[in-house]
Design a protein around this motif. Structure first.
Motif, PDB file in Angstrom:
ATOM      1  N   PRO A 104      -1.927  -4.294   5.861  1.00  0.00           N
ATOM      2  CA  PRO A 104      -2.802  -3.337   5.160  1.00  0.00           C
ATOM      3  C   PRO A 104      -4.190  -3.894   4.844  1.00  0.00           C
ATOM      4  O   PRO A 104      -5.092  -3.123   4.530  1.00  0.00           O
ATOM      5  N   ARG A 105      -4.369  -5.202   4.945  1.00  0.00           N
ATOM      6  CA  ARG A 105      -5.700  -5.777   4.679  1.00  0.00           C
ATOM      7  C   ARG A 105      -6.705  -5.511   5.795  1.00  0.00           C
ATOM      8  O   ARG A 105      -7.908  -5.708   5.599  1.00  0.00           O
ATOM      9  N   MET A 139       0.734  11.172   6.715  1.00  0.00           N
ATOM     10  CA  MET A 139       1.617  10.006   6.779  1.00  0.00           C
ATOM     11  C   MET A 139       2.571  10.016   5.595  1.00  0.00           C
ATOM     12  O   MET A 139       2.180  10.306   4.472  1.00  0.00           O
ATOM     13  N   ALA A 181      -4.836   7.229   8.459  1.00  0.00           N
ATOM     14  CA  ALA A 181      -3.769   7.911   9.193  1.00  0.00           C
ATOM     15  C   ALA A 181      -4.174   9.360   9.449  1.00  0.00           C
ATOM     16  O   ALA A 181      -4.607  10.067   8.541  1.00  0.00           O
ATOM     17  N   ALA A 206       4.499   5.165   2.101  1.00  0.00           N
ATOM     18  CA  ALA A 206       5.195   3.974   2.556  1.00  0.00           C
ATOM     19  C   ALA A 206       4.693   2.801   1.751  1.00  0.00           C
ATOM     20  O   ALA A 206       3.653   2.864   1.134  1.00  0.00           O
ATOM     21  N   SER A 207       5.437   1.754   1.753  1.00  0.00           N
ATOM     22  CA  SER A 207       5.043   0.586   0.990  1.00  0.00           C
ATOM     23  C   SER A 207       5.505  -0.643   1.747  1.00  0.00           C
ATOM     24  O   SER A 207       6.609  -0.686   2.266  1.00  0.00           O
ATOM     25  N   SER A 208       4.627  -1.627   1.845  1.00  0.00           N
ATOM     26  CA  SER A 208       4.979  -2.809   2.617  1.00  0.00           C
ATOM     27  C   SER A 208       4.031  -3.933   2.266  1.00  0.00           C
ATOM     28  O   SER A 208       2.887  -3.716   1.938  1.00  0.00           O
ATOM     29  N   THR A 209       4.540  -5.147   2.310  1.00  0.00           N
ATOM     30  CA  THR A 209       3.645  -6.275   2.071  1.00  0.00           C
ATOM     31  C   THR A 209       3.248  -6.937   3.375  1.00  0.00           C
ATOM     32  O   THR A 209       2.338  -7.731   3.419  1.00  0.00           O
ATOM     33  N   ARG A 215       0.609   5.841  -0.564  1.00  0.00           N
ATOM     34  CA  ARG A 215      -0.180   7.038  -0.822  1.00  0.00           C
ATOM     35  C   ARG A 215       0.400   7.754  -2.036  1.00  0.00           C
ATOM     36  O   ARG A 215       1.609   7.990  -2.098  1.00  0.00           O
ATOM     37  N   MET A 275       2.248  -2.342   8.523  1.00  0.00           N
ATOM     38  CA  MET A 275       2.524  -0.913   8.442  1.00  0.00           C
ATOM     39  C   MET A 275       2.077  -0.244   9.729  1.00  0.00           C
ATOM     40  O   MET A 275       1.108  -0.661  10.342  1.00  0.00           O
ATOM     41  N   TYR A 301       0.834  -1.199   0.000  1.00  0.00           N
ATOM     42  CA  TYR A 301       0.000   0.000   0.000  1.00  0.00           C
ATOM     43  C   TYR A 301       0.863   1.241   0.000  1.00  0.00           C
ATOM     44  O   TYR A 301       1.869   1.298   0.718  1.00  0.00           O
ATOM     45  N   VAL A 320      -5.345   1.482   7.247  1.00  0.00           N
ATOM     46  CA  VAL A 320      -4.200   2.301   6.821  1.00  0.00           C
ATOM     47  C   VAL A 320      -4.622   3.532   6.031  1.00  0.00           C
ATOM     48  O   VAL A 320      -3.825   4.457   5.841  1.00  0.00           O
ATOM     49  N   MET A 321      -5.869   3.565   5.569  1.00  0.00           N
ATOM     50  CA  MET A 321      -6.346   4.747   4.853  1.00  0.00           C
ATOM     51  C   MET A 321      -6.737   5.856   5.827  1.00  0.00           C
ATOM     52  O   MET A 321      -7.147   6.933   5.395  1.00  0.00           O
TER      53      MET A 321
END
Ligand SMILES: Cc1cc2nc3c(=O)[nH]c(=O)nc-3n(C[C@H](O)[C@H](O)[C@H](O)COP(=O)(O)OP(=O)(O)OC[C@H]3O[C@@H](n4cnc5c(N)ncnc54)[C@H](O)[C@@H]3O)c2cc1C
Ligand code: SF4
Ligand code: FES
Ligand code: FES
Lengths: 316, 178
Positions: free
Chosen positions: B27-28, B1, B76, B4-7, A8, B10, A6, B73-74
């Motif tokens: 993130p799910r 925020m 923040a 950022a990126s992560s699998t 932004r 977060m 994910y 995560v949406m």
């Protein structure tokens, strides 16, 4: 849900570049359609680009008298805007006839245009569906097709575009503004935005992978009274069986678009010329090439009656 | 925020009922699951998990939303209010008291969502948000039974307590305008 990463977005072009470079990436705006589909694994993106921070939340007056609606303007904000309520009443009415208060607060202008069909077989991953799994067949054609399309469909898919707002937007000179990974801007008339299924029902619109909607432009408000009449199985919080958006002038001329009947909002200009002859003449022409199923043939007389009702209100 | 990126997981921080919270989440995770499973605020309910029932209705930055159709995560930096922030058993919000007085529930499962939704709905009327049943789009809607029924249609009550829910909302709305 399948796992995903994910981020932004920082600019429309940056967002477009990320999604264009990765076929498994998607934009996410309000999330009310995409997250629903991800939970069912109908959509399974591996990367999400959340566009909420972009500066696309404004509705600006244009020099030609029209409006430029930012892609992230919520459905609630759009329907509440005084210019929309005053000059584009059919759009406000169509939005308020859809979904619920909670959903409209999150739903965005761009996301609303891109909402996917509500065909029950599209939603059931155990069923054959060419839109969800290209080449698997279409369970709806021989199945429960009451809610599905009567015109513009193909032997590969008979689904409808389910939304309300876009049907009303067809009354105006509406154009979708996009940007791609290189920063190139494209202006797509709404009339050409949603595709007919043909042999490739998996593609709902003419957008390319990574093409990002930045705004929706409305032409100057035309003269005449505006209507949006939705017919559904319950009084609120249900998708349209049939809907009619109309702009009607005192001399009997006007514009008409139908929802709930086709893979795109259905507007036929030659049919509008028959408005002075009454509702029946208009729908006979607009649905001349209709190919309903036994389960949804009722939509044809329903469309005529709904238009007749709207025309009676315009006179009253 | 920061972007950022992560699998895997977060960090996300937001305020819930006025208290800053920081979570480390896949993130799910939906906002609803973050509230219920990670913060143990079980007031918001999971009915359908698909935006169809309103049991998860939560107020985010002043607007009612379905917490089940939003990723944590949406959110923040957001200000989130759940039923726990609206009133407590020893200090009920007037609308909670009105639900009790009018029997605005049977099983109570939909009630937190009904109350969050109703409070934000009354503010929407105040901000001139129009509705499907409004005759004149240019006038502010009145607080009538028809308006409440339409504007609350995103909150389903399986027990069918609708008449009493409307009565409870009408009572506090009248109290506010009096
Ligand atoms: C229970 C329920 C009932 C509903 N009833 C109705 C109804 O009666 N009438 C109606 O019209 N709608 C109805 N809806 C649908 C609702 O209106 C849509 O879910 C909503 O408008 C989608 O907007 P969004 O911003 O949440 O989209 P998202 O879910 O964020 O995105 C939808 C799609 O658009 C893409 N996207 C988003 N923004 C952009 C952009 N700027 N550029 C390019 N691609 C983008 C995403 O990648 C995704 O594929 C209902 C939904 C639910 C859950
Ligand atoms: S009508 Fe279209 S969406 Fe529905 S099952 Fe057939 S192919 Fe899938
Ligand atoms: S649980 Fe969110 S709407 Fe039903
Ligand atoms: S009180 Fe039981 S669902 Fe509403």
């Amino acid at each position: 849900m399948k796992a995903f990463s994910y981020e932004r977005a920082r600019s429309p072009q940056q967002a477009a570049a990320v999604v264009a470079a990765n076929p498994e990436a998607r934009f996410i705006a309000g999330g009310t359609n995409l997250i629903d589909l991800m939970k069912l694994q109908i959509e399974a993106p591996r990367h999400l680009v959340d566009v909420q921070d972009l500066d696309l939340h404004r509705i600006e007056a244009k020099e030609d008298g029209g409006l430029r609606i930012g892609a992230l303007v919520s459905n609630t904000a759009l329907a509440t805007d005084e210019r929309i309520r005053r000059d584009y009443g059919a759009v406000a009415r169509a939005i308020m006839a859809g979904a619920s208060g909670q959903l409209r607060n999150k739903a965005t202008t761009a996301g609303n245009l891109l909402q996917r069909t509500r065909c029950p077989y599209f939603y059931d991953t155990a069923q054959r569906c060419n839109k969800r799994a290209p080449g698997s067949g279409c369970a709806a054609i021989e199945g429960f097709s009451r809610g599905l399309g009567v015109i513009g469909t193909s032997e590969h898919c008979i689904a409808t575009y389910p939304g309300d707002m876009a049907v009303a937007l067809r009354l105006f000179e509406t154009v979708v503004e996009t940007v791609d990974a290189e920063g190139a801007v494209r202006m797509i008339p709404l009339a050409e935005f949603h595709r007919l299924p043909g042999t490739t029902p998996e593609r709902d619109t003419v957008l390319e992978q990574g093409e990002f909607i930045t705004a929706v432009h409305l032409g100057p408000p035309p003269e005449g009274r505006q209507f949006y009449q939705k017919v559904r199985d319950r009084a609120s919080y249900a998708f349209a069986l049939v809907s009619v958006a109309a702009l009607l002038r005192p001399d009997g001329t006007g514009r008409v678009a139908f929802g709930g009947v086709a893979p795109r909002p259905w507007r036929v200009e030659e049919a509008e010329e028959l408005l002075p002859q009454g509702a029946r003449a208009v729908t006979d022409r607009a649905f001349r090439d209709a190919r309903p199923t036994a389960g949804n043939a009722f939509k044809l007389p329903l469309a005529t009656r709904t238009l007749a009702y709207v025309m009676a209100q315009a006179k009253g | 925020m920061a972007p950022a990126s992560s699998t895997t997981s977060m960090k996300v921080s937001f305020r819930v009922n006025g208290t800053p919270r920081e979570l480390e989440l896949d993130p799910r995770v939906t906002l609803l699951d973050a509230l219920r499973e990670h913060l143990h605020l079980t007031g918001a309910k999971k009915g359908c998990d698909h935006g169809q029932c309103g049991a998860c209705t939560t107020i985010v930055n002043g607007a009612r939303i379905n917490a089940c159709l939003s990723l944590a995560v949406m959110h923040a930096g957001d200000e989130i209010t759940t039923i726990e922030g609206i009133g407590q058993p020893d200090a009920l919000h007037p609308l909670q008291a009105a639900f009790i007085e009018h029997d605005g529930y049977q099983c109570g499962y939909c009630t937190p969502g009904q109350i969050c939704s109703a409070l934000a709905m009354l503010e929407e009327i105040d901000r001139a948000v129009p509705s499907h049943v409004q005759e004149d789009l240019l006038q502010k809607a009145g607080i009538t039974e028809a308006e409440i029924r339409e504007r609350m249609s995103g909150n389903i009550c399986r027990c069918g307590a609708y008449a009493n829910i409307v009565a409870a909302i009408l009572e506090i709305a009248e109290g506010e305008t009096a």
